[in-house]
Design a protein around this motif. Structure first.
Motif, PDB file in Angstrom:
ATOM      1  N   SER A 189      -8.175  61.967 117.072  1.00  0.00           N
ATOM      2  CA  SER A 189      -9.250  61.391 116.273  1.00  0.00           C
ATOM      3  C   SER A 189     -10.581  61.939 116.765  1.00  0.00           C
ATOM      4  O   SER A 189     -10.733  62.266 117.945  1.00  0.00           O
ATOM      5  CB  SER A 189      -9.251  59.857 116.372  1.00  0.00           C
ATOM      6  OG  SER A 189      -8.037  59.315 115.909  1.00  0.00           O
TER       7      SER A 189
ATOM      8  N   ASP B 206     -16.775  60.848 117.369  1.00  0.00           N
ATOM      9  CA  ASP B 206     -17.844  60.126 116.675  1.00  0.00           C
ATOM     10  C   ASP B 206     -17.300  59.056 115.748  1.00  0.00           C
ATOM     11  O   ASP B 206     -17.889  57.994 115.558  1.00  0.00           O
ATOM     12  CB  ASP B 206     -18.733  61.114 115.897  1.00  0.00           C
ATOM     13  CG  ASP B 206     -17.904  61.973 114.942  1.00  0.00           C
ATOM     14  OD1 ASP B 206     -16.668  61.882 115.008  1.00  0.00           O
ATOM     15  OD2 ASP B 206     -18.509  62.702 114.150  1.00  0.00           O
ATOM     16  N   GLU B 207     -16.098  59.292 115.209  1.00  0.00           N
ATOM     17  CA  GLU B 207     -15.463  58.297 114.336  1.00  0.00           C
ATOM     18  C   GLU B 207     -15.053  57.070 115.140  1.00  0.00           C
ATOM     19  O   GLU B 207     -15.223  55.940 114.703  1.00  0.00           O
ATOM     20  CB  GLU B 207     -14.264  58.920 113.628  1.00  0.00           C
ATOM     21  CG  GLU B 207     -13.515  57.955 112.712  1.00  0.00           C
ATOM     22  CD  GLU B 207     -12.292  58.585 112.091  1.00  0.00           C
ATOM     23  OE1 GLU B 207     -11.488  57.819 111.500  1.00  0.00           O
ATOM     24  OE2 GLU B 207     -12.133  59.799 112.228  1.00  0.00           O
TER      25      GLU B 207
END
Length: 237
Positions: A232, A235-236
């Motif tokens: 992933s 920043d998410e």
């Protein structure tokens, strides 16, 4: 040596004294056939060794008795005139006096060393016991502190969960109450009604998402949820 002290220390006092007495007599009997080949110094040193062993293994009392018996045996069997307690000659008196002083002092010093060793072992056992008690108390204190922190964390989590649940419920409750009151008063225009309905819709979705998250966490803790890991973006996250 500490094991030897403990093993012989379990013998009764009378037994220890009797053994010391018997060993002196046994060594005397073993030396007696060679009396004409031995000088007084060699006999005295041999009997002194017996006194030292008796004091070390059986204590100062047994060592003192061994000293007295050794003195008598040395005088009676190995100093002329033999088989009497009389002593002839300055050299023999000097040997006898030296043996008496050395035997008594050596026996007492050896017994003192034995007592100090036993006291040291007792202190060591006491220190080990105190250490185990301190360790147990520390572990109990650590467990109590961990339990206290756990309860504090549970309380903080409960407060957070309550706040996250009440925030959308408060908005929903306020919007629904306003719409109900407007049924009779007709104070709201269509745009205002739509705005309140949007608030209800958004807060309901928010509440549903939060509850789904709680259910997911419960499944993870109960090992009822199989995670599928994937990369992933930071920043998410």
């Amino acid at each position: 040596r500490g094991m030897a002290f403990g093993r012989f220390g379990k013998l009764g006092r009378g037994v220890r004294i009797a053994v010391s007495f018997g060993v002196v007599l046994l060594v005397t009997a073993a030396l007696l056939p060679y009396r004409e080949f031995l000088n007084s110094t060699e006999v005295a040193l041999t009997l002194l060794l017996v006194v030292l062993f008796a004091s070390t293994l059986f204590g100062s009392t047994a060592g003192l008795l061994a000293s007295v018996v050794g003195i008598l045996c040395f005088n009676f069997f190995f100093l002329p005139p033999f088989h009497t307690l009389n002593i002839s000659g300055t050299e023999n008196w000097l040997a006898f006096g030296t043996f008496v002083i050395t035997a008594l002092i050596a026996g007492q010093l050896s017994g003192y060393a034995r007592r100090r060793a036993e006291e040291s072992e007792a202190r060591q056992r006491k220190i080990e016991t105190l250490y185990e008690e301190l360790k147990g108390a520390f572990e109990q204190a650590s467990e109590a502190e961990a339990l206290r922190r756990s309860e504090k964390l549970k309380s903080a989590l409960l407060d957070a969960v309550t706040h996250d649940l009440r925030t959308p419920l408060t908005s929903i409750k306020a919007s629904v109450t306003t719409l109900i009151e407007d049924v009779d008063s007709h104070m709201l225009d269509p745009d205002s009604k739509r705005e309140f309905l949007q608030i209800i819709d958004e807060e309901t979705d928010r509440l549903d998402e939060f509850i789904e998250g709680m259910v997911g966490i419960a499944k993870v803790e109960a090992s009822a949820l199989h995670l599928q890991k994937r990369p992933s973006a930071l920043d998410e996250i």
